[in-house]
Design a protein around this motif. Sequence first.
Motif, PDB file in Angstrom:
ATOM      1  N   TYR A  22       0.835  -1.197   0.000  1.00  0.00           N
ATOM      2  CA  TYR A  22       0.000   0.000   0.000  1.00  0.00           C
ATOM      3  C   TYR A  22       0.874   1.253   0.000  1.00  0.00           C
ATOM      4  N   HIS A  23       0.814   2.032  -1.060  1.00  0.00           N
ATOM      5  CA  HIS A  23       1.567   3.288  -1.218  1.00  0.00           C
ATOM      6  C   HIS A  23       3.070   3.097  -1.038  1.00  0.00           C
ATOM      7  N   VAL A  24       3.590   1.973  -1.498  1.00  0.00           N
ATOM      8  CA  VAL A  24       5.007   1.670  -1.294  1.00  0.00           C
ATOM      9  C   VAL A  24       5.914   2.717  -1.958  1.00  0.00           C
ATOM     10  N   GLU A  25       5.519   3.255  -3.105  1.00  0.00           N
ATOM     11  CA  GLU A  25       6.346   4.270  -3.770  1.00  0.00           C
ATOM     12  C   GLU A  25       6.435   5.542  -2.922  1.00  0.00           C
ATOM     13  N   THR A  26       5.312   5.907  -2.331  1.00  0.00           N
ATOM     14  CA  THR A  26       5.287   7.095  -1.474  1.00  0.00           C
ATOM     15  C   THR A  26       6.164   6.884  -0.247  1.00  0.00           C
ATOM     16  N   ILE A  27       6.047   5.747   0.384  1.00  0.00           N
ATOM     17  CA  ILE A  27       6.865   5.444   1.563  1.00  0.00           C
ATOM     18  C   ILE A  27       8.343   5.461   1.205  1.00  0.00           C
ATOM     19  N   ASN A  28       8.699   4.875   0.076  1.00  0.00           N
ATOM     20  CA  ASN A  28      10.099   4.884  -0.363  1.00  0.00           C
ATOM     21  C   ASN A  28      10.607   6.300  -0.579  1.00  0.00           C
ATOM     22  N   GLN A  29       9.787   7.150  -1.207  1.00  0.00           N
ATOM     23  CA  GLN A  29      10.175   8.531  -1.448  1.00  0.00           C
ATOM     24  C   GLN A  29      10.402   9.269  -0.128  1.00  0.00           C
ATOM     25  N   ILE A  30       9.527   9.063   0.826  1.00  0.00           N
ATOM     26  CA  ILE A  30       9.660   9.715   2.127  1.00  0.00           C
ATOM     27  C   ILE A  30      10.910   9.225   2.851  1.00  0.00           C
ATOM     28  N   GLU A  31      11.136   7.920   2.858  1.00  0.00           N
ATOM     29  CA  GLU A  31      12.328   7.371   3.526  1.00  0.00           C
ATOM     30  C   GLU A  31      13.608   7.907   2.903  1.00  0.00           C
ATOM     31  N   GLN A  32      13.658   8.007   1.578  1.00  0.00           N
ATOM     32  CA  GLN A  32      14.846   8.539   0.898  1.00  0.00           C
ATOM     33  C   GLN A  32      15.060  10.003   1.261  1.00  0.00           C
ATOM     34  N   SER A  33      13.985  10.763   1.315  1.00  0.00           N
ATOM     35  CA  SER A  33      14.093  12.175   1.657  1.00  0.00           C
ATOM     36  C   SER A  33      14.607  12.355   3.086  1.00  0.00           C
ATOM     37  N   ILE A  34      14.114  11.532   4.003  1.00  0.00           N
ATOM     38  CA  ILE A  34      14.556  11.609   5.395  1.00  0.00           C
ATOM     39  C   ILE A  34      16.040  11.275   5.520  1.00  0.00           C
ATOM     40  N   GLN A  35      16.510  10.325   4.722  1.00  0.00           N
ATOM     41  CA  GLN A  35      17.928   9.966   4.759  1.00  0.00           C
ATOM     42  C   GLN A  35      18.814  11.097   4.247  1.00  0.00           C
ATOM     43  N   LYS A  36      18.309  11.890   3.295  1.00  0.00           N
ATOM     44  CA  LYS A  36      19.105  12.927   2.651  1.00  0.00           C
ATOM     45  C   LYS A  36      18.990  14.298   3.318  1.00  0.00           C
ATOM     46  N   ASN A  37      17.944  14.532   4.106  1.00  0.00           N
ATOM     47  CA  ASN A  37      17.665  15.863   4.636  1.00  0.00           C
ATOM     48  C   ASN A  37      17.467  15.819   6.148  1.00  0.00           C
ATOM     49  N   ASN A  38      17.918  16.885   6.816  1.00  0.00           N
ATOM     50  CA  ASN A  38      17.710  16.982   8.260  1.00  0.00           C
ATOM     51  C   ASN A  38      16.268  17.337   8.598  1.00  0.00           C
ATOM     52  N   VAL A  39      15.623  18.100   7.718  1.00  0.00           N
ATOM     53  CA  VAL A  39      14.241  18.525   7.941  1.00  0.00           C
ATOM     54  C   VAL A  39      13.421  18.186   6.704  1.00  0.00           C
ATOM     55  N   VAL A  40      12.324  17.464   6.920  1.00  0.00           N
ATOM     56  CA  VAL A  40      11.411  17.105   5.834  1.00  0.00           C
ATOM     57  C   VAL A  40      10.004  17.481   6.279  1.00  0.00           C
ATOM     58  N   ILE A  42       6.078  17.129   5.199  1.00  0.00           N
ATOM     59  CA  ILE A  42       5.184  16.348   4.352  1.00  0.00           C
ATOM     60  C   ILE A  42       3.787  16.933   4.522  1.00  0.00           C
ATOM     61  N   GLY A  43       3.171  17.310   3.408  1.00  0.00           N
ATOM     62  CA  GLY A  43       1.860  17.938   3.519  1.00  0.00           C
ATOM     63  C   GLY A  43       1.011  17.755   2.284  1.00  0.00           C
ATOM     64  N   MET A  44      -0.122  18.438   2.324  1.00  0.00           N
ATOM     65  CA  MET A  44      -1.078  18.409   1.229  1.00  0.00           C
ATOM     66  C   MET A  44      -1.230  19.816   0.664  1.00  0.00           C
ATOM     67  N   ALA A  45      -1.509  19.891  -0.634  1.00  0.00           N
ATOM     68  CA  ALA A  45      -1.727  21.183  -1.276  1.00  0.00           C
ATOM     69  C   ALA A  45      -2.875  21.911  -0.586  1.00  0.00           C
ATOM     70  N   HIS A  46      -2.809  23.209  -0.557  1.00  0.00           N
ATOM     71  CA  HIS A  46      -3.849  24.087  -0.012  1.00  0.00           C
ATOM     72  C   HIS A  46      -3.951  24.035   1.506  1.00  0.00           C
ATOM     73  N   ASN A  47      -2.996  23.390   2.191  1.00  0.00           N
ATOM     74  CA  ASN A  47      -3.039  23.318   3.647  1.00  0.00           C
ATOM     75  C   ASN A  47      -2.332  24.551   4.211  1.00  0.00           C
TER      76      ASN A  47
END
Length: 72
Positions: A22-40, A42-47
């Motif tokens: 379930y949403h494995v591509e999204t989870i992978n993208q988030i995990e990669q971003s967390i590994q590369k960045n100190n601050v991540v 994650i949100g939704m448009a218009h929030n």
Amino acid sequence: MKRKILKEENIGAEALNSIVNYHVETINQIEQSIQKNNVVVIGMAHNPCVRKINQALKDAQIPFEYLEFGNY
């Protein structure tokens, strides 16, 4: 705090497959971003809260990556 979930042996094979994929591509993208960045952020448009956080980080000159998934 960890989310309580059933033990794998108590989940049917078909259901477990759905959970794992379930949403494995999204989870992978988030995990990669967390590994590369100190601050991540994650949100939704218009929030408005996400916009405020992003602006506060920019104003404080704190480098961050913003990942946006969906909208209202």
